[in-house]
Every structure is written in C-alpha cells, then in structure tokens.
Design an enzyme around this catalytic site. Structure first.
Site, PDB file in Angstrom:
ATOM      1  N   GLY A 133      -1.791  -4.442   1.295  1.00  0.00           N
ATOM      2  CA  GLY A 133      -1.837  -5.650   2.100  1.00  0.00           C
ATOM      3  C   GLY A 133      -0.813  -6.698   1.727  1.00  0.00           C
ATOM      4  O   GLY A 133      -0.693  -7.720   2.400  1.00  0.00           O
ATOM      5  N   SER A 190       0.809  -1.225   0.000  1.00  0.00           N
ATOM      6  CA  SER A 190       0.000   0.000   0.000  1.00  0.00           C
ATOM      7  C   SER A 190       0.839   1.270   0.000  1.00  0.00           C
ATOM      8  O   SER A 190       0.372   2.326  -0.423  1.00  0.00           O
ATOM      9  CB  SER A 190      -0.948   0.008   1.205  1.00  0.00           C
ATOM     10  N   ASP A 217      -4.388   6.946  10.339  1.00  0.00           N
ATOM     11  CA  ASP A 217      -3.976   5.658  10.889  1.00  0.00           C
ATOM     12  C   ASP A 217      -2.541   5.677  11.415  1.00  0.00           C
ATOM     13  O   ASP A 217      -2.091   4.729  12.066  1.00  0.00           O
ATOM     14  CB  ASP A 217      -4.149   4.536   9.865  1.00  0.00           C
ATOM     15  N   ASN A 235       4.401  -5.079   5.685  1.00  0.00           N
ATOM     16  CA  ASN A 235       3.360  -5.917   6.274  1.00  0.00           C
ATOM     17  C   ASN A 235       3.942  -7.098   7.036  1.00  0.00           C
ATOM     18  O   ASN A 235       3.395  -7.531   8.049  1.00  0.00           O
ATOM     19  CB  ASN A 235       2.398  -6.412   5.189  1.00  0.00           C
ATOM     20  N   HIS A 248       0.108   5.196   6.965  1.00  0.00           N
ATOM     21  CA  HIS A 248       0.219   5.527   5.546  1.00  0.00           C
ATOM     22  C   HIS A 248       0.467   7.019   5.339  1.00  0.00           C
ATOM     23  O   HIS A 248      -0.240   7.842   5.921  1.00  0.00           O
ATOM     24  CB  HIS A 248      -1.052   5.121   4.810  1.00  0.00           C
TER      25      HIS A 248
END
Length: 224
Positions: A72, A35, A181, A100, A184
């Site tokens: 993801g 991402s 969040d 991730n 990002h």
C-alpha cells in the site's frame, strides 16, 4: 494491496561508515518498495528480495537483500519511513516505489518530488541506488502517463542511479503470471521479475565493490 497513504516529511540522513572488514563480507542491500517488493499474497521466500538474492547467490555474489516493502505504500510513504528502513550497514538500495501513486492518480509532481527527495537523501548517505521504474496505467490518459513515465529516467539521470525502466516488464498483463487481482505477480511472475533484474543489480553491486575498494585503498588520516 497496492493502495495506501503516505506523507513526505524527512530530514537529512546521517552517514554511517561500514564496519572494519566489511569489504570481505556480503554486500547488504535494502529493497525499498510496496506490495510488489513485500510479496503480497506469497510466502516470504517467494517475495522479490528473496528470489533476487537466491539468483545472485547462484551467480557467485555474496549479497543479503533486506525486504523493506510495505503493501500500500506510495512514494511519499516510502520517503516518510526512509530513516528507519535503511539500516546502518546498508551499502546500496533498490528503490521500487510509485505503483500505488499511478493507480490512485496522484499528481505526478508529488511522486517526482518524493522520489527525488529519497534519492537525494541516499546520495547524501553515500549509497548507490538502483531505481526500478513504473509505468502509469494507459487508461489514465496520455498527458498523465507521459508525465508519470518520464519520472524514472529523468531522476536516474539526475542522481546517477542505475535504472531498470519497468519493474513488471514481461509480467504485467500476463494472466498466468499474476494473482487473481490481475495486479500482483504470482511466485512464478516474481521469479521472472527477479531474473530480469539481475543484470541491473549486478551493475549496482559493481558500483558498491568499487566504493569498497576506494575505501580500502584510501590513506589513513594523519594526526596533527
């Protein structure tokens, strides 16, 4: 989001030579990532490949960067889709995977193996690589972070890749440069990542131009 699944399973990639006259056209890169590459929560023109391409073009480089970021994705997931993510006219690859893996606490040995295989397959395809590193969250414990963080410099040395040590350098942990969040980057944050990446990508482009020159100057094969 930065959480996802993937399984490492690949065969060797076949080398596809650049078409005639390619040495005069734009250099075509693929940004293979998650991402952070895809541009989570942002318009397409604010994603990392687009912002990086714009900055390189402003510096006089003819380059096209394809966005092969999948939100993801893990390193193993990137390996699983490598075959179809790299088009036949690709001349270089930016590999930006592993965030991730660290967030999920995946065994660093699994991440290392997947990235090592990706780089080996790109080596076999004759594609120069920029490896964008990642650091594990510091709350994962000293042993985990030390083992994970070592993956990228080790593999860059092993495969002769251009290394950018930490993709989120200058952005991670700075609230105004990240979405709500806290993970990002905002468009501004991505812009800073792109700006910092430019010298390393220029090194990658120089390697590609050298390969183009070698191919152009190579003698034509003789017929027996």
């Amino acid at each position: 989001m930065l959480i996802g699944l993937g399984a490492a399973a690949m065969a060797a990639l076949a080398f596809t030579p650049a078409p005639a006259g390619a040495e005069d056209g734009p250099i075509r890169l693929v940004a293979l990532g998650d991402s952070l590459t895809a541009g989570y929560g942002l318009p397409a023109d604010a994603a990392l490949p687009a912002q990086l391409q714009a900055r390189l073009e402003a510096r006089g480089h003819k380059v096209v960067i394809a966005n092969a970021g999948v939100s993801g994705d893990t390193a193993s997931g990137g390996l699983e889709r490598l075959d179809w993510a790299i088009a036949g006219d690709t001349e270089g690859v930016i590999v930006a995977l592993g965030a991730n893996d660290a967030l999920r606490g995946i065994d660093p040995a699994v991440t290392r193996k997947a990235l090592d295989t990706i780089l080996a397959l790109l080596d076999a395809k004759g594609l120069p690589v920029l490896l964008a590193g990642m650091y594990a969250p510091r709350n994962m414990g000293e042993s985990y972070t030390r083992t994970f963080d070592a993956i990228y410099p080790d593999l860059a040395r092993r495969h002769g890749a251009v290394l950018y040590p930490f993709l989120l350098e200058g952005v991670a942990g700075t609230a105004r440069l990240n979405l709500g969040d806290g993970i990002h980057p905002t468009a501004e944050g991505v812009g800073l990542v792109a700006e910092r990446l430019v010298p390393s990508v220029e090194e990658l482009l120089a390697r590609i131009r050298a390969r183009r020159g070698d191919a152009k100057d190579a003698p034509a094969p003789t017929r027996g």
